[in-house]
Design a protein around this motif. Structure first.
Motif, PDB file in Angstrom:
ATOM      1  N   LEU A  12       0.828  -1.210   0.000  1.00  0.00           N
ATOM      2  CA  LEU A  12       0.000   0.000   0.000  1.00  0.00           C
ATOM      3  C   LEU A  12       0.864   1.262   0.000  1.00  0.00           C
ATOM      4  O   LEU A  12       0.522   2.260  -0.650  1.00  0.00           O
ATOM      5  N   LEU A  13       1.968   1.224   0.723  1.00  0.00           N
ATOM      6  CA  LEU A  13       2.876   2.371   0.718  1.00  0.00           C
ATOM      7  C   LEU A  13       3.514   2.571  -0.656  1.00  0.00           C
ATOM      8  O   LEU A  13       3.785   3.708  -1.074  1.00  0.00           O
ATOM      9  N   SER A  14       3.745   1.479  -1.371  1.00  0.00           N
ATOM     10  CA  SER A  14       4.339   1.612  -2.713  1.00  0.00           C
ATOM     11  C   SER A  14       3.348   2.264  -3.682  1.00  0.00           C
ATOM     12  O   SER A  14       3.755   2.916  -4.639  1.00  0.00           O
ATOM     13  N   LEU A  15       2.063   2.110  -3.424  1.00  0.00           N
ATOM     14  CA  LEU A  15       1.036   2.727  -4.272  1.00  0.00           C
ATOM     15  C   LEU A  15       0.773   4.187  -3.905  1.00  0.00           C
ATOM     16  O   LEU A  15       0.276   4.955  -4.728  1.00  0.00           O
ATOM     17  N   LEU A  22       8.901   9.799   4.068  1.00  0.00           N
ATOM     18  CA  LEU A  22       7.714   9.473   4.871  1.00  0.00           C
ATOM     19  C   LEU A  22       7.430   7.974   4.811  1.00  0.00           C
ATOM     20  O   LEU A  22       7.125   7.348   5.839  1.00  0.00           O
ATOM     21  N   LYS A  23       7.543   7.401   3.627  1.00  0.00           N
ATOM     22  CA  LYS A  23       7.320   5.954   3.477  1.00  0.00           C
ATOM     23  C   LYS A  23       8.339   5.167   4.306  1.00  0.00           C
ATOM     24  O   LYS A  23       7.981   4.205   4.991  1.00  0.00           O
ATOM     25  N   LEU A  24       9.612   5.570   4.249  1.00  0.00           N
ATOM     26  CA  LEU A  24      10.646   4.877   5.022  1.00  0.00           C
ATOM     27  C   LEU A  24      10.423   5.024   6.527  1.00  0.00           C
ATOM     28  O   LEU A  24      10.671   4.096   7.296  1.00  0.00           O
ATOM     29  N   THR A  25       9.947   6.174   6.943  1.00  0.00           N
ATOM     30  CA  THR A  25       9.659   6.393   8.364  1.00  0.00           C
ATOM     31  C   THR A  25       8.539   5.469   8.832  1.00  0.00           C
ATOM     32  O   THR A  25       8.634   4.854   9.894  1.00  0.00           O
ATOM     33  N   ILE A  26       7.492   5.365   8.039  1.00  0.00           N
ATOM     34  CA  ILE A  26       6.373   4.473   8.392  1.00  0.00           C
ATOM     35  C   ILE A  26       6.841   3.022   8.435  1.00  0.00           C
ATOM     36  O   ILE A  26       6.540   2.289   9.377  1.00  0.00           O
ATOM     37  N   ILE A  27       7.588   2.578   7.452  1.00  0.00           N
ATOM     38  CA  ILE A  27       8.097   1.198   7.414  1.00  0.00           C
ATOM     39  C   ILE A  27       9.036   0.951   8.600  1.00  0.00           C
ATOM     40  O   ILE A  27       8.986  -0.094   9.251  1.00  0.00           O
ATOM     41  N   GLY A  28       9.894   1.925   8.901  1.00  0.00           N
ATOM     42  CA  GLY A  28      10.812   1.783  10.037  1.00  0.00           C
ATOM     43  C   GLY A  28      10.068   1.657  11.360  1.00  0.00           C
ATOM     44  O   GLY A  28      10.421   0.831  12.208  1.00  0.00           O
ATOM     45  N   CYS A  29       9.027   2.474  11.544  1.00  0.00           N
ATOM     46  CA  CYS A  29       8.226   2.398  12.782  1.00  0.00           C
ATOM     47  C   CYS A  29       7.530   1.042  12.898  1.00  0.00           C
ATOM     48  O   CYS A  29       7.501   0.433  13.974  1.00  0.00           O
ATOM     49  N   LEU A  30       6.949   0.581  11.796  1.00  0.00           N
ATOM     50  CA  LEU A  30       6.279  -0.728  11.818  1.00  0.00           C
ATOM     51  C   LEU A  30       7.274  -1.863  12.072  1.00  0.00           C
ATOM     52  O   LEU A  30       6.979  -2.806  12.816  1.00  0.00           O
ATOM     53  N   ALA A  31       8.437  -1.770  11.470  1.00  0.00           N
ATOM     54  CA  ALA A  31       9.458  -2.812  11.677  1.00  0.00           C
ATOM     55  C   ALA A  31       9.928  -2.817  13.130  1.00  0.00           C
ATOM     56  O   ALA A  31      10.086  -3.888  13.736  1.00  0.00           O
ATOM     57  N   LEU A  32      10.135  -1.643  13.687  1.00  0.00           N
ATOM     58  CA  LEU A  32      10.561  -1.542  15.084  1.00  0.00           C
ATOM     59  C   LEU A  32       9.482  -2.064  16.029  1.00  0.00           C
ATOM     60  O   LEU A  32       9.778  -2.801  16.976  1.00  0.00           O
ATOM     61  N   LEU A  33       8.238  -1.717  15.761  1.00  0.00           N
ATOM     62  CA  LEU A  33       7.121  -2.208  16.575  1.00  0.00           C
ATOM     63  C   LEU A  33       7.018  -3.731  16.478  1.00  0.00           C
ATOM     64  O   LEU A  33       6.832  -4.425  17.489  1.00  0.00           O
ATOM     65  N   SER A  34       7.158  -4.266  15.280  1.00  0.00           N
ATOM     66  CA  SER A  34       7.072  -5.714  15.080  1.00  0.00           C
ATOM     67  C   SER A  34       8.214  -6.445  15.764  1.00  0.00           C
ATOM     68  O   SER A  34       8.031  -7.560  16.267  1.00  0.00           O
ATOM     69  N   PHE A  35       9.395  -5.833  15.773  1.00  0.00           N
ATOM     70  CA  PHE A  35      10.543  -6.479  16.398  1.00  0.00           C
ATOM     71  C   PHE A  35      10.273  -6.782  17.873  1.00  0.00           C
ATOM     72  O   PHE A  35      10.640  -7.834  18.385  1.00  0.00           O
TER      73      PHE A  35
END
Length: 166
Positions: A12-15, A22-35
């Motif tokens: 969805l972010l790629s679309l 901003l996309k990298l920040t969102i992905i980084g936050c989600l990755a950190l939360l998932s970790f």
């Protein structure tokens, strides 16, 4: 489900027509939360693979092994002597011939001949379910001197000296 969520979010972010930062920040936050949410190092449960060879190396002909809960005898037999497990109908009898007894509570201790014994190796798995009052340990601890205790993941190994009674 978490992996699918991350893949869907990435798609969805790629679309989306947002800036790359901003996309990298969102992905980084989600990755950190998932970790922190994902269990990346799950416990293995009971470590029969290490416990049984340890007991077997220390056990002599003058020692007894008590396995509790009794329904865990296949786990013990697998690492003690696989040939015993192949002949499944006679596994318990073959273990008894080597002074390995499987029981759920202290009533099984009455069937053991303590004359000439040096040590009792008490290995307990699922103790809270099979023996919630810990009767086997308490009975042995009342009669014999505790030498040491150790754990193999969720297995508790206690060694009692039968030569020195209380």
């Amino acid at each position: 489900a978490s992996l699918g969520f991350l893949l869907l979010t990435a798609y969805l972010l790629s679309l989306a027509h947002w800036k790359a930062s901003l996309k990298l920040t969102i992905i980084g936050c989600l990755a950190l939360l998932s970790f922190f949410r994902l269990d990346l190092n799950p416990s293995k449960g009971e470590d029969w693979n290490r416990a049984v060879p340890y007991i077997k190396a220390l056990k002599t002909d003058r020692d007894v092994v008590v396995v509790s809960a009794s329904y865990l005898f296949p786990c013990f037999a697998y690492y003690y002597n696989r040939g015993y497990l192949v002949d499944y109908k006679n596994t318990i009898d073959r273990l008894k011939s080597e002074k390995v007894y499987c029981m759920n509570d202290a009533s099984g201790l009455n069937k053991i001949d303590y004359k000439g014994l040096e040590k009792i190796f008490l290995i307990q798995g699922h103790q809270a379910i099979a023996d919630p009052k810990n009767t086997i340990f308490n009975t042995c601890n009342d009669r014999f001197r505790l030498e040491y205790r150790t754990n193999f993941a969720a297995l508790k190994l206690t060694v009692f000296n039968c030569m020195q009674t209380k």
